[in-house]
Scaffold this motif. Structure first.
Motif, short mmCIF file in Angstrom:
data_model
loop_
_atom_site.label_atom_id
_atom_site.label_comp_id
_atom_site.label_asym_id
_atom_site.label_seq_id
_atom_site.Cartn_x
_atom_site.Cartn_y
_atom_site.Cartn_z
N ARG A 1 4.32 -0.40 31.30
CA ARG A 1 5.71 -0.83 31.19
C ARG A 1 6.53 -0.31 32.13
NH1 ARG A 1 7.59 -0.25 25.50
NH2 ARG A 1 6.36 1.42 25.54
N ASP B 1 16.43 2.91 25.74
CA ASP B 1 15.92 2.90 24.44
C ASP B 1 14.71 3.72 24.47
OD1 ASP B 1 17.61 0.69 23.79
OD2 ASP B 1 16.34 -0.87 24.23
N VAL B 2 14.13 3.74 25.46
CA VAL B 2 12.83 4.69 25.39
C VAL B 2 12.91 5.90 26.22
CG1 VAL B 2 11.15 2.87 24.55
CG2 VAL B 2 11.53 3.07 27.00
N ASN C 1 11.21 -2.20 27.25
CA ASN C 1 10.92 -2.40 26.06
C ASN C 1 9.66 -3.15 25.89
OD1 ASN C 1 13.12 -0.81 24.97
ND2 ASN C 1 14.45 -2.73 25.27
N GLU C 2 8.80 -3.01 24.70
CA GLU C 2 7.62 -3.79 24.46
C GLU C 2 7.75 -5.08 24.50
OE1 GLU C 2 5.40 -2.48 20.97
OE2 GLU C 2 5.80 -0.44 21.46
N PRO D 1 15.75 -1.84 29.00
CA PRO D 1 15.88 -0.65 27.82
C PRO D 1 17.30 -0.13 28.22
CG PRO D 1 14.61 0.09 29.75
CD PRO D 1 14.81 -1.52 30.00
#
Length: 140
Positions: free
Chosen positions: A34, A54-55, A111-112, A117
């Motif tokens: 990712r 986000d991550v 993001n997954e 993100p």
């Protein structure tokens, strides 16, 4: 093994950057990875808007000198060879000092679900930017 040609450099959009910023994508996410990576070059005084990821995000300095600042007023200077990690959701900005170019590698995971993100926010004010020079010290 996969060999990729150089991706064209693009001017950073005025909606998310102040000043002249140039972005050269290195890689986008290729499943199962990712990872998204880019070389970002800031001219003196140029900077990103406030934003979060986000991550989280890893910034690795490759040339010049600049700053990474957070909402709580903490500012660190980033130089070639130095790395700064911003954790998930931390609102921050980064950019060049007022007297030198700054380039960094920007590394983050999408993001997954594959969505972006990054949450872009308002521009860093001139007052916030100037305060970073004092907060991080004047050693260049």
């Amino acid at each position: 093994m996969e060999h990729r040609s150089v991706t064209p450099t693009a001017h950073g959009p005025g909606a998310t950057f102040t000043g002249d910023v140039w972005v050269t994508p290195i890689t986008g996410p290729t499943a199962p990875s990712r990872l998204s990576a880019a070389l970002v070059r800031f001219t003196p005084g140029a900077r990103s808007n406030w934003h979060s990821h986000d991550v989280g995000q890893t910034l690795h300095g490759v040339d010049g000198s600049g700053f990474v600042g957070t909402r709580d007023g903490r500012v660190v200077r980033i130089r070639a060879g130095e790395t700064v990690w911003t954790p998930p959701g931390e609102e921050h900005w980064h950019g060049a000092a007022d007297d030198t170019l700054m380039a960094h590698l920007a590394l983050l995971d999408v993001n997954e679900d594959g969505s972006d993100p990054t949450r872009w926010l308002e521009p860093v004010t001139d007052e916030q930017y100037q305060a970073a020079h004092t907060s991080a010290g004047t050693t260049r």
